[in-house]
Design a protein around this motif. Structure first.
Motif, PDB file in Angstrom:
ATOM      1  N   GLU A 135       1.083   5.366   0.099  1.00 58.49           N
ATOM      2  CA  GLU A 135       0.323   6.535   0.549  1.00 58.49           C
ATOM      3  C   GLU A 135       1.183   7.795   0.463  1.00 58.49           C
ATOM      4  OE1 GLU A 135      -2.390   5.189   4.149  1.00 58.49           O
ATOM      5  OE2 GLU A 135      -0.347   4.359   4.301  1.00 58.49           O
ATOM      6  N   GLY A 141      -3.484   0.335  -3.226  1.00 57.28           N
ATOM      7  CA  GLY A 141      -3.570  -0.554  -2.076  1.00 57.28           C
ATOM      8  C   GLY A 141      -4.915  -1.257  -2.084  1.00 57.28           C
ATOM      9  N   THR A 151       0.853  -1.188   0.000  1.00 60.12           N
ATOM     10  CA  THR A 151       0.000   0.000   0.000  1.00 60.12           C
ATOM     11  C   THR A 151       0.887   1.236   0.000  1.00 60.12           C
ATOM     12  OG1 THR A 151      -1.763  -1.134   1.215  1.00 60.12           O
ATOM     13  CG2 THR A 151      -1.781   1.271   1.247  1.00 60.12           C
ATOM     14  N   ASN A 164      -7.934  -0.124  -1.758  1.00 57.61           N
ATOM     15  CA  ASN A 164      -9.059   0.614  -2.359  1.00 57.61           C
ATOM     16  C   ASN A 164      -8.803   1.040  -3.799  1.00 57.61           C
ATOM     17  OD1 ASN A 164     -10.821   0.940   0.145  1.00 57.61           O
ATOM     18  ND2 ASN A 164      -8.886   1.812   0.854  1.00 57.61           N
ATOM     19  N   TRP A 168      -3.551  11.572   4.965  1.00 57.23           N
ATOM     20  CA  TRP A 168      -2.879  10.553   4.159  1.00 57.23           C
ATOM     21  C   TRP A 168      -3.834  10.044   3.089  1.00 57.23           C
ATOM     22  CZ3 TRP A 168       2.172   9.385   4.157  1.00 57.23           C
ATOM     23  CH2 TRP A 168       2.947   9.802   5.245  1.00 57.23           C
ATOM     24  N   THR A 169      -3.338   9.961   1.853  1.00 56.64           N
ATOM     25  CA  THR A 169      -4.125   9.460   0.734  1.00 56.64           C
ATOM     26  C   THR A 169      -3.520   8.158   0.230  1.00 56.64           C
ATOM     27  OG1 THR A 169      -2.811  10.633  -0.928  1.00 56.64           O
ATOM     28  CG2 THR A 169      -4.681  11.821   0.029  1.00 56.64           C
ATOM     29  N   GLU A 170      -4.375   7.236  -0.148  1.00 62.91           N
ATOM     30  CA  GLU A 170      -3.908   5.964  -0.721  1.00 62.91           C
ATOM     31  C   GLU A 170      -3.744   6.123  -2.226  1.00 62.91           C
ATOM     32  OE1 GLU A 170      -5.982   1.889  -1.981  1.00 62.91           O
ATOM     33  OE2 GLU A 170      -6.227   2.336   0.165  1.00 62.91           O
TER      34      GLU A 170
END
Length: 390
Positions: free
Chosen positions: A262, A355, A260, A357, A350-352
């Protein structure tokens, strides 16, 4: 060969794995991007494939720095899950893995580089011999007292590395039993596309080729090949991308997410309708917008080709339970996203980027590439966090 390990180091007792990044982490205070690696998911993916592939042995491809997640971390987690055989691409990867796994079987897929049979054997590495020239050099080294083991790669349709059918016949006609061969392999070119006619042709060719070496274990299936059925599995399978949560075959859902990525919001700014975003003014906002700037760019391995422009939409990120589309071109260290419809977006969020999503292969698709490339291109500026130890 320039990199090697001493026999004493290779014989060192197997120790519990500790985060190899912990002592060498170059992340600075306040760095605003992170890569979280779920070793439990990696191990679980291997176990699922091993159950499916049985009774064949399930090995693991850990080339490309463990598909970007860290070679040592991947190898140690897979070893604890039960994996005993590993495939790397080049000797330096094998040397690194040997330091962590002194008793593992390690094959070097790119073969025997000229003059290095002794060094590979001293490092406990097995070259996957992929040409008649390599075979002749290996045989001469064995005849001179060399004691290493190797695999033999036979090309069945990839036309990349591997002996031709005629070359394999010539090897089989000689005294191959005395040359330290431990495995015969080939590689599927189109297993990710089940209906492709080359799959069946390669299977038939490999059966014939493997039959030239009675008693020698055989290996054909990669991640997609494992799902092609028992006929493709032979004695050993070699999953790669499936272990790391990427798409590996049409019609088969990826396994659990391992990586993931971020990035933190550096600032949120208001942009008037009709104003451009980023380099080249490649995209103009169509409405009064709130734009968040993230601390990741193509220097971190996020592909510039996933950018958004006035002509085409780009990838998205995930923030506060919603997707937020990219705006404008991705630059070396920064990117912009549209958070107009996410009023809670704030500096420090925090942005993904990908990962659980946002699938890694979705982002790759916007760049015209595949998840393999994104994973293996991850830059060195992320704060790396390992979770789910097994």
């Amino acid at each position: 060969m320039q990199e090697s390990v001493s026999l004493a180091a290779m014989a060192a007792p197997h120790q519990k794995f500790t985060n190899p990044i912990a002592d060498t982490d170059t992340a600075g205070p306040g760095d605003a991007s992170r890569l979280t690696i779920d070793l439990g998911a990696l191990a679980g993916n291997w176990r699922r494939l091993a159950r499916l592939a049985g009774p064949a042995e399930t090995a693991a491809a850990v080339k490309g720095d463990g598909y970007g997640i860290g070679l040592e971390a991947a190898g140690a987690a897979l070893d604890r899950a039960g994996c005993r055989t590993f495939f790397v691409a080049v000797p330096s990867e094998g040397v690194r893995l040997r330091r962590v796994l002194p008793r593992a079987t390690i094959y070097v897929l790119n073969g025997l580089t000229a003059g290095n049979a002794n060094a590979l054997a001293a490092a406990g590495l097995r070259p996957v011999i992929g040409s008649l020239e390599e075979w002749r050099e290996w045989s001469a080294w064995r005849a001179d007292g060399g004691q290493g083991e190797a695999a033999l790669h036979i090309d069945t349709g990839m036309n990349r590395l591997g002996l031709t059918a005629d070359e394999a016949q010539s090897v089989a006609s000689a005294d191959w039993q005395q040359q330290g061969l431990a495995l015969v392999i080939s590689h599927l070119a189109c297993a990710d596309t089940p209906a492709h006619a080359l799959n069946q042709l390669q299977l038939e060719r490999f059966r014939a080729a493997a039959g030239l070496f009675p008693g020698l274990p055989a290996s054909l299936a990669n991640s997609a090949g494992i799902h092609s059925g028992p006929d493709y599995r032979f004695d050993l399978v070699r999953p790669g991308i499936a272990l790391y949560g990427g798409v590996f075959r049409e019609g088969v859902a990826p396994l659990d997410v391992v990586a993931t990525v971020e990035a933190q919001v550096l600032q949120v700014r208001d942009v008037a309708a009709g104003e451009p975003i980023g380099y080249g003014a490649a995209e103009t906002v169509k409405r009064p917008s709130r734009v968040a700037i993230l601390c990741v760019g193509y220097a971190d391995g996020y592909p510039r080709a996933s950018s958004s422009t006035d002509a085409r939409s780009g990838a998205s990120v995930f923030l506060h339970g919603q997707r937020a589309p990219l705006l404008g071109r991705i630059s070396m260290d920064l990117m912009a996203i549209d958070v107009t419809d996410i009023p809670a977006a704030r500096r420090g969020d925090w942005t993904e980027l990908f990962g659980p999503n946002i699938a890694v292969d979705e982002v790759a698709g916007f760049a015209g590439t595949i998840g393999y490339e994104l994973l293996t291109s991850l830059g060195g500026r992320y704060q790396r966090r390992y979770t789910g130890g097994v």
